[in-house]
Design an enzyme around this catalytic site. Structure first.
Site, PDB file in Angstrom:
ATOM      1  CG  HIS A 180      -5.693   2.322  -9.000  1.00  0.00           C
ATOM      2  ND1 HIS A 180      -4.535   3.044  -9.163  1.00  0.00           N
ATOM      3  CD2 HIS A 180      -5.828   2.115  -7.670  1.00  0.00           C
ATOM      4  CE1 HIS A 180      -3.995   3.284  -7.976  1.00  0.00           C
ATOM      5  NE2 HIS A 180      -4.762   2.717  -7.047  1.00  0.00           N
ATOM      6  CB  CYS A 181      -4.523  -3.429  -8.451  1.00  0.00           C
ATOM      7  SG  CYS A 181      -4.597  -4.778  -7.262  1.00  0.00           S
ATOM      8  CB  VAL A 182      -7.172  -0.882  -3.783  1.00  0.00           C
ATOM      9  CG1 VAL A 182      -7.995   0.186  -4.479  1.00  0.00           C
ATOM     10  CG2 VAL A 182      -7.972  -2.177  -3.651  1.00  0.00           C
ATOM     11  CG  ASN A 185      -1.083   2.383  -3.064  1.00  0.00           C
ATOM     12  OD1 ASN A 185      -2.135   2.929  -3.418  1.00  0.00           O
ATOM     13  ND2 ASN A 185      -0.147   3.022  -2.383  1.00  0.00           N
ATOM     14  CG  ASN A 186       1.472   1.154  -9.602  1.00  0.00           C
ATOM     15  OD1 ASN A 186       1.097   2.246 -10.044  1.00  0.00           O
ATOM     16  ND2 ASN A 186       2.591   0.583 -10.015  1.00  0.00           N
TER      17      ASN A 186
END
Length: 342
Positions: A180-182, A185-186
């Site tokens: 999950h890549c902050v 945001n996905n």
């Protein structure tokens, strides 16, 4: 000691603890992890309970729930760098007759990067639902080590397909889950991995291009001023030839924002370049970040629990099918029909 000082000390300790736990997360109950946990327990007797709860809620909000904070920070950093590049570096380089195409290259990369960013953040990463579960479960076989058949996700109440994982941020299971890549945001999964790879590549190229142009401008300034052949008077009143350290100090005093930006984009280029190489390695070997981490953790825990008379089980990545096929799988995720043909 006042409340603000106590809060700052505690906040620094929490951030350091998070960083150290991230470093040693691959080893269960390592010495460093035990030391950090012990120190945090000792500090919990000093810090007020209400402050601990507020800090925990803030960290949970930042790192365990979906939030646009890092997206806003990402855009703000890009705006700051490109603002400085446009109003300072671009103008000076144009006066020094740099080639226009070279000066416009960062803007072209920015356009491509923003396109990949939007696609990566808006695309469906491969969310597993009851309607597509039957087809997704047939795409990859269970390796029996990292992915076991019959494991049911307690949140989604569905059997986990091989190479999938439940994302605590999005509260969904994702097909071929990477991470999950902050910053976007996905989740990064089977259907948006190609956008993330291009996003990361263009982001690295942007930082490298701006760093090269800025460094070329400063070198051109030094050469035109003939500063390297000059001298200066030190604090003791002695005449000295210009050294690299003095030159850097002079440039920082003359162009403070440009030199600061150059240092930032160089550091960014090194970090992103290393991560880009790691992502390329994962793509060429048909691994995800989740699988790479789990395989390292499996090997570590396996060696710790292995008895002298036990037979060692070697983990092997069964999903790799050659460099070209692995790379192709990123840009064209396989379907059930394609898997049956192989």
């Amino acid at each position: 000691m006042d409340f603000l000082t106590l809060f700052l000390i505690y906040l620094c300790f929490v951030l350091t603890t998070v960083a150290l736990l991230c470093i040693c997360s691959g080893r269960k109950e390592s010495y460093l992890a035990r030391s950090v946990n012990g120190a945090s327990q000792v500090l919990s007797f000093i810090i007020p309970t209400q402050l601990q709860r507020v800090t925990q809620r803030a960290l949970h909000r930042l790192f365990h729930t979906r939030s646009c904070l890092f997206v806003v920070l990402h855009i703000a950093l890009q705006a700051a760098v490109y603002g400085e590049y446009t109003w300072e570096v671009f103008v000076y380089c144009w006066e020094l007759q740099f080639h226009l195409l070279l000066l416009l290259l960062p803007y072209l990369l920015l356009a491509g990067n923003m396109g990949c960013f939007i696609l990566c953040s808006r695309a469906n990463p491969g969310i597993i639902t009851k309607s597509n579960h039957a087809s997704l479960v047939k795409i990859y076989a269970y390796d029996g080590v990292l992915f076991q058949k019959g494991i049911v996700c307690p949140t989604c109440n569905m059997e986990k397909p091989a190479r999938s994982k439940h994302c605590s941020f999005c509260s969904t299971c994702v097909h071929r889950f990477d991470h999950h890549c902050v910053w976007v945001n996905n989740c990064i999964g089977a259907f948006n991995a190609k956008y993330f790879f291009l996003y990361l590549f263009t982001l690295t190229a942007m930082a490298a291009t701006i760093a090269i142009i800025t460094a070329a401008f400063l070198i051109q300034v030094v050469l035109l001023s003939n500063m390297m052949h000059g001298s200066y008077i030190d604090d003791q009143g002695r005449e000295r030839a210009v050294e690299i350290l003095f030159l850097i100090q002079h440039l920082f005093l003359t162009f403070p924002r440009i030199v600061f930006m150059l240092g930032f984009v160089i550091l960014l280029t090194l970090v992103l370049g290393a991560y880009c190489c790691f992502s390329l390695y994962l793509a060429l070997t048909n691994q995800t970040s989740n699988e790479w981490y789990k395989s390292r953790r499996y090997r570590c825990s396996h060696h710790l629990t292995l008895q002298p008379h036990d037979r060692q089980v070697v983990y092997k990545n069964m999903y790799s099918r050659g460099v070209w096929t692995n790379l192709k799988e990123i840009f064209k995720p396989p379907t059930v029909l394609e898997r049956k043909k192989k």
